[in-house]
Write a protein that holds these residues in place. Structure first.
Motif, PDB file in Angstrom:
ATOM      1  N   UNK A   1     -31.299   8.514   6.692  1.00  0.00           N
ATOM      2  CA  UNK A   1     -32.512   8.276   7.478  1.00  0.00           C
ATOM      3  C   UNK A   1     -32.163   6.978   8.525  1.00  0.00           C
ATOM      4  N   UNK A   2     -32.602   6.757   9.391  1.00  0.00           N
ATOM      5  CA  UNK A   2     -32.679   5.707  10.348  1.00  0.00           C
ATOM      6  C   UNK A   2     -33.647   4.633   9.768  1.00  0.00           C
ATOM      7  N   UNK A   3     -33.043   3.430   9.271  1.00  0.00           N
ATOM      8  CA  UNK A   3     -34.032   2.226   8.507  1.00  0.00           C
ATOM      9  C   UNK A   3     -34.086   0.912   9.480  1.00  0.00           C
ATOM     10  N   UNK A   4     -33.418   0.966  10.573  1.00  0.00           N
ATOM     11  CA  UNK A   4     -33.285  -0.260  11.193  1.00  0.00           C
ATOM     12  C   UNK A   4     -32.757  -0.019  12.854  1.00  0.00           C
TER      13      UNK A   4
END
Length: 77
Positions: free
Chosen positions: A14-17
């Protein structure tokens, strides 16, 4: 760095930032300040002058005027 010292670093798909460049951002307006802070953390946590970050800093210092001029030109178009 502090979190990595407390728990294992794990991969997540997942993309967190994310980040973006803009004319008022520290990366554009105060590039030298960014590098000073990164190197401070690098050395504080055991890094040496023979690491990748100091090498990138040296190269960046030589080409920073060209990079910053290009970024400014791209942001103003």
């Amino acid at each position: 760095m502090r979190l990595a010292a407390l728990a294992p670093v794990q991969f997540t798909p997942r993309l967190w930032a994310n980040f973006r460049l803009h004319t008022q951002g520290k990366t554009i307006t105060a590039d030298e300040r960014c590098w000073t802070e990164m190197l401070k953390v690098h050395f504080r946590d055991g890094g040496t002058w023979f690491g990748i970050l100091p090498a990138k800093y040296g190269i960046r210092k030589m080409v920073a005027p060209l990079i910053n001029a290009r970024r400014r030109a791209q942001l103003h178009t």
